[in-house]
Design an enzyme around this catalytic site. Sequence first.
Site, PDB file in Angstrom:
ATOM      1  N   LYS A  41       1.094  -0.574   0.068  1.00  0.00           N
ATOM      2  CA  LYS A  41       0.110   0.285   0.004  1.00  0.00           C
ATOM      3  C   LYS A  41       1.274   1.109  -0.221  1.00  0.00           C
ATOM      4  O   LYS A  41       2.047   1.202   1.051  1.00  0.00           O
ATOM      5  CB  LYS A  41      -0.607  -0.223   1.304  1.00  0.00           C
ATOM      6  N   ARG A  90     -15.258  -2.243  15.521  1.00  0.00           N
ATOM      7  CA  ARG A  90     -15.869  -0.978  15.065  1.00  0.00           C
ATOM      8  C   ARG A  90     -17.114  -1.538  15.235  1.00  0.00           C
ATOM      9  O   ARG A  90     -18.616  -1.497  15.924  1.00  0.00           O
ATOM     10  CB  ARG A  90     -15.724  -0.164  14.262  1.00  0.00           C
ATOM     11  N   SER A 129      -9.608   5.488   9.741  1.00  0.00           N
ATOM     12  CA  SER A 129      -8.188   5.725   9.123  1.00  0.00           C
ATOM     13  C   SER A 129      -8.521   7.117   7.724  1.00  0.00           C
ATOM     14  O   SER A 129      -8.151   8.016   7.092  1.00  0.00           O
ATOM     15  CB  SER A 129      -6.989   5.368   9.516  1.00  0.00           C
TER      16      SER A 129
HETATM   17  P1  ADP Z   1      -5.185  -2.178   9.819  1.00  0.00           P
HETATM   18  O1  ADP Z   1      -4.914  -1.745   8.094  1.00  0.00           O
HETATM   19  O2  ADP Z   1      -4.411  -3.622  10.164  1.00  0.00           O
HETATM   20  O3  ADP Z   1      -6.591  -2.577  10.380  1.00  0.00           O
HETATM   21  P2  ADP Z   1      -6.217   0.383  11.130  1.00  0.00           P
HETATM   22  O4  ADP Z   1      -4.609   1.281  11.919  1.00  0.00           O
HETATM   23  O5  ADP Z   1      -6.598   0.582  10.711  1.00  0.00           O
HETATM   24  O6  ADP Z   1      -4.805  -0.872  10.376  1.00  0.00           O
HETATM   25  O7  ADP Z   1      -6.136  -0.298  12.802  1.00  0.00           O
HETATM   26  C1  ADP Z   1      -5.427  -0.952  14.018  1.00  0.00           C
HETATM   27  C2  ADP Z   1      -6.365  -1.125  14.490  1.00  0.00           C
HETATM   28  O8  ADP Z   1      -7.487  -0.046  15.333  1.00  0.00           O
HETATM   29  C3  ADP Z   1      -7.747  -2.401  14.571  1.00  0.00           C
HETATM   30  O9  ADP Z   1      -7.638  -3.621  15.277  1.00  0.00           O
HETATM   31  C4  ADP Z   1      -8.620  -1.698  14.303  1.00  0.00           C
HETATM   32  O10 ADP Z   1      -9.836  -2.095  14.016  1.00  0.00           O
HETATM   33  C5  ADP Z   1      -8.701  -0.804  15.091  1.00  0.00           C
HETATM   34  N1  ADP Z   1     -10.157   0.520  14.885  1.00  0.00           N
HETATM   35  C6  ADP Z   1      -9.544   1.362  14.142  1.00  0.00           C
HETATM   36  N2  ADP Z   1     -10.491   1.888  14.063  1.00  0.00           N
HETATM   37  C7  ADP Z   1     -10.840   1.641  15.308  1.00  0.00           C
HETATM   38  C8  ADP Z   1     -11.865   2.799  16.065  1.00  0.00           C
HETATM   39  N3  ADP Z   1     -12.377   3.793  16.007  1.00  0.00           N
HETATM   40  N4  ADP Z   1     -12.462   2.061  17.244  1.00  0.00           N
HETATM   41  C9  ADP Z   1     -11.292   1.315  17.535  1.00  0.00           C
HETATM   42  N5  ADP Z   1     -11.310   0.603  17.251  1.00  0.00           N
HETATM   43  C10 ADP Z   1     -11.045   0.789  15.916  1.00  0.00           C
END
Ligand code: ADP
Length: 162
Positions: A41, A90, A129
Amino acid sequence: MRKAIYPGSFDPVTMGHMDIIKRAANIFDELIVAVLDNKVKTPLFSVEERVNILEDLTGEFSNVRVTSYSGLLVNACKEFEAPVIVRGLRAVTDFEYELQMSQTNRKLADSKIDTIFLNTDLRYAYLSSSTVKEVASFGGDISAFVPKPVADLTYAKFNSVG
Ligand code: ADP
């Protein structure tokens, strides 16, 4: 000594991530926040930038360490001697993928690694994100989604690419 790893892209880190970090740091003796260096990515922030941002934001927690990893998460677990993976949930949409990943990781690690899921705080249930990046790319207000320094850096990224 209970040690856990919280892996993710954190591109960029949101209030939802920060909430999971705080809660996990209260449960475990040591929490390693591990930024995935994903060669496939193209991220908005480099791995170094994401590690630096997370270090600044977690400086107040003495038991949180920030690092990066590439390749298989189970190998990172071995390297950092962390037998527990923390992930945030989530919505049901997260669940199927997370369940499959946790079962795969457990199998790959000869049942020596467990994944623990923390439910998102309802205030952050909708936050991701990618949404943050999309809103910021159109100049929208992301101040409720990410810590202030992250908002500033995110706008700066979009301004610098035009
Ligand atoms: P990935 O690409 O590994 O999913 P992320 O940075 O999107 O990486 O997310 C990392 C972790 O944080 C994942 O377990 C995701 O479910 C969790 N996460 C992301 N956003 C939230 C949120 N708003 N509340 C709780 N957990 C979250």
